[in-house]
Design an enzyme around this catalytic site. Sequence first.
Site, PDB file in Angstrom:
ATOM      1  NE  ARG A  90      60.397  77.384  25.820  1.00  0.00           N
ATOM      2  CZ  ARG A  90      61.329  76.992  26.690  1.00  0.00           C
ATOM      3  NH1 ARG A  90      61.065  76.974  27.970  1.00  0.00           N
ATOM      4  NH2 ARG A  90      62.509  76.603  26.264  1.00  0.00           N
TER       5      ARG A  90
ATOM      6  CD  GLU B 255      70.378  70.546  31.714  1.00  0.00           C
ATOM      7  OE1 GLU B 255      69.217  70.722  31.319  1.00  0.00           O
ATOM      8  OE2 GLU B 255      70.968  69.452  31.669  1.00  0.00           O
TER       9      GLU B 255
ATOM     10  CE  LYS C  79      69.398  75.385  27.363  1.00  0.00           C
ATOM     11  NZ  LYS C  79      69.901  75.336  28.734  1.00  0.00           N
TER      12      LYS C  79
HETATM   13  P1  ATP Z   1      65.795  74.960  26.219  1.00  0.00           P
HETATM   14  O1  ATP Z   1      64.515  74.269  25.925  1.00  0.00           O
HETATM   15  O2  ATP Z   1      66.160  76.017  25.252  1.00  0.00           O
HETATM   16  O3  ATP Z   1      66.901  73.995  26.528  1.00  0.00           O
HETATM   17  P2  ATP Z   1      65.500  75.278  29.029  1.00  0.00           P
HETATM   18  O4  ATP Z   1      64.293  75.846  29.693  1.00  0.00           O
HETATM   19  O5  ATP Z   1      65.722  73.824  29.152  1.00  0.00           O
HETATM   20  O6  ATP Z   1      65.512  75.781  27.543  1.00  0.00           O
HETATM   21  P3  ATP Z   1      67.328  76.208  30.989  1.00  0.00           P
HETATM   22  O7  ATP Z   1      68.779  76.368  30.910  1.00  0.00           O
HETATM   23  O8  ATP Z   1      66.792  75.163  31.895  1.00  0.00           O
HETATM   24  O9  ATP Z   1      66.800  76.004  29.510  1.00  0.00           O
HETATM   25  O10 ATP Z   1      66.639  77.607  31.310  1.00  0.00           O
HETATM   26  C1  ATP Z   1      66.988  78.447  32.381  1.00  0.00           C
HETATM   27  C2  ATP Z   1      65.832  79.368  32.681  1.00  0.00           C
HETATM   28  O11 ATP Z   1      65.503  80.125  31.523  1.00  0.00           O
HETATM   29  C3  ATP Z   1      64.584  78.580  33.056  1.00  0.00           C
HETATM   30  O12 ATP Z   1      63.999  79.207  34.182  1.00  0.00           O
HETATM   31  C4  ATP Z   1      63.721  78.665  31.842  1.00  0.00           C
HETATM   32  O13 ATP Z   1      62.373  78.627  32.180  1.00  0.00           O
HETATM   33  C5  ATP Z   1      64.125  79.995  31.235  1.00  0.00           C
HETATM   34  N1  ATP Z   1      63.920  79.966  29.786  1.00  0.00           N
HETATM   35  C6  ATP Z   1      64.447  79.113  28.903  1.00  0.00           C
HETATM   36  N2  ATP Z   1      63.986  79.334  27.667  1.00  0.00           N
HETATM   37  C7  ATP Z   1      63.132  80.380  27.759  1.00  0.00           C
HETATM   38  C8  ATP Z   1      62.321  81.098  26.831  1.00  0.00           C
HETATM   39  N3  ATP Z   1      62.290  80.769  25.548  1.00  0.00           N
HETATM   40  N4  ATP Z   1      61.569  82.123  27.294  1.00  0.00           N
HETATM   41  C9  ATP Z   1      61.602  82.453  28.587  1.00  0.00           C
HETATM   42  N5  ATP Z   1      62.339  81.832  29.515  1.00  0.00           N
HETATM   43  C10 ATP Z   1      63.096  80.799  29.124  1.00  0.00           C
HETATM   44 MG    MG Z   2      66.699  72.173  28.269  1.00  0.00          MG
HETATM   45 MG    MG Z   3      65.618  73.358  31.799  1.00  0.00          MG
END
Ligand code: ATP
Ligand code: MG
Ligand code: MG
Length: 548
Positions: A257, A32, A267
Amino acid sequence: EKATPSNFIRDIMVEDLHSGKHDTIITRFPPEPNGYLHIGHAKSIFINFSLADEFNGKTNLRFDDTNPLKEDIEFVESIKEDVKWLGYEWENLFFASNYFDVMYEKAILLIKKGLAYVEDLSADEIREYRGTLTEPGKESPSRNRSIEENLDLFTRMKNGEFANGEKVLRAKIDMSSPNINLRDPVLYRISHATHHNTGDKWCIYPMYAFAHPIEDAIEGITHSLCTVEFEDQRPLYNWVVEKCEMESKPRQIEFGRLNLTNTVMSKRKLKQLVEENIVDGWDDPRLPTISGLRRRGFTPEAIRAFCEELAISKSSGAVDVQMLEHFIREDLKLKAPRTMAVLKPLKVVITNYPEGQVEMLDAEINPEVPEMGTRQIPFSREIYIEKEDFMENPPKKYFRLFPGNEVRLKHAYFIKCEDVIKDENGEVIELHCTYDPETKSGTGFTGRKVKGTIHWVEATKAIPAEFRLYNSLILDEEEDEDGTFLDHINPNSLEIAKGFVEPNMKSAEANDKFQFFRHGYFNVDPKHSTKDSLVFNRVVSLKSSFKL
Ligand code: ATP
Ligand code: MG
Ligand code: MG
């Protein structure tokens, strides 16, 4: 929480190719664009790209941009840059927002099939009606609306007749399902906001749980890899794919994760640190963002090697940040030229060295890689050494300089401390030493031994430089659930030292990496370093007790 090794995903892919379910593997990395990528994303990027690549498959970069309020083109650009820098090439670049028309049609389809309805309850009421793990949910009065009424209301939602939060579209699944995600989840919400891609065309936006499976299916994604917190959403994912009559049937698979010790990864928290100016932007070298790691001096090779190790190890819980550091040391050991830098200088006058004379000494650039050759370093009557390499009243086993003691100057001569010069406050400001010309490095001198070897730089030609030394951003606790992570911030996460580097460093460019003898690996800061005032970030110190 158990981390899932990626070979379990590989096994599924192998099976799906064997059985003929798929003839190619297509994955996607779906960030995102609401922040910069961090090392957790690198794990996801690594898994998606490297698994697809193993099977000669393809990986899309897809911006999951369904929330207009949080997203920005700055983030889109930084994410593209970071993925490329990590060494990956996407097959297609897609924006989920380009599928809004399809998503809208699919919502209409669900309404027509009696599988979705427009809800009047407020967000709080919806939550209340939803029940808990031990208590079934209650059906909303809106649930029995006719298809015609739902179609009319949803069209009016789209046309902007309602305010934010006034109505939502919900799936009609099962209010008593043991899986709370299936208790009539929200599919669409109203948000009168300008979207970075679609502008003001829409005022209703699909929820992640509805949008994501449709995005995957549109692109023909075979294996939709996500983190474990989405496990409970998998039945809903499959429901959307099936009920929306998507031709392609992607399969969601979850992996562990990544969490790292002594830092923050979400984030939301990273954004808070940036917006409150607690750090120097998203690329602050203390942050676990890809751009922060890059600025700190990490290489794509080191990050990929770290991700590879994660994929094969079964460790659970937070990964020790020292494991990441291990891989950058390994990568730079043979790549980085070695040089000397004095971080906290103390002037030394070599009283028996001829005044005005400067000689050039030969020094290896990297003794482990002789092909890197040698460099020339000046030596004269005045040099700087590290303040910490002198003690007036040393404890036992202190082998560096103290009055009457002799040490080796790396690449140069033995010097002996004869005199200590102090200012009016009793602070040591200069040492007077003598050198022994017989002891010149490289001449094979064996007459006597000294126990300490210290580094130095010649004083008249040395280049002033700033050194930024980093410590953990977060003390003890990695993160706090209650959002008080700001209380755990290390007040000493950045220490600035002003000293000197060898004169041949005048050609150092942004992101050049060096090993400073005894101090560790350093990177020329791409943001603050200039030709006339060099700034170095310490990537990592030389030694660690960490073992893989
Ligand atoms: P955050 O909670 O940091 O905002 P998010 O999952 O909302 O993380 P996205 O931009 O939606 O962030 O993530 C893109 C991809 O990266 C998704 O498939 C997510 O599962 C993966 N991802 C995000 N954070 C991690 C992590 N800490 N370890 C492994 N994969 C991750
Ligand atoms: Mg997020
Ligand atoms: Mg997300």
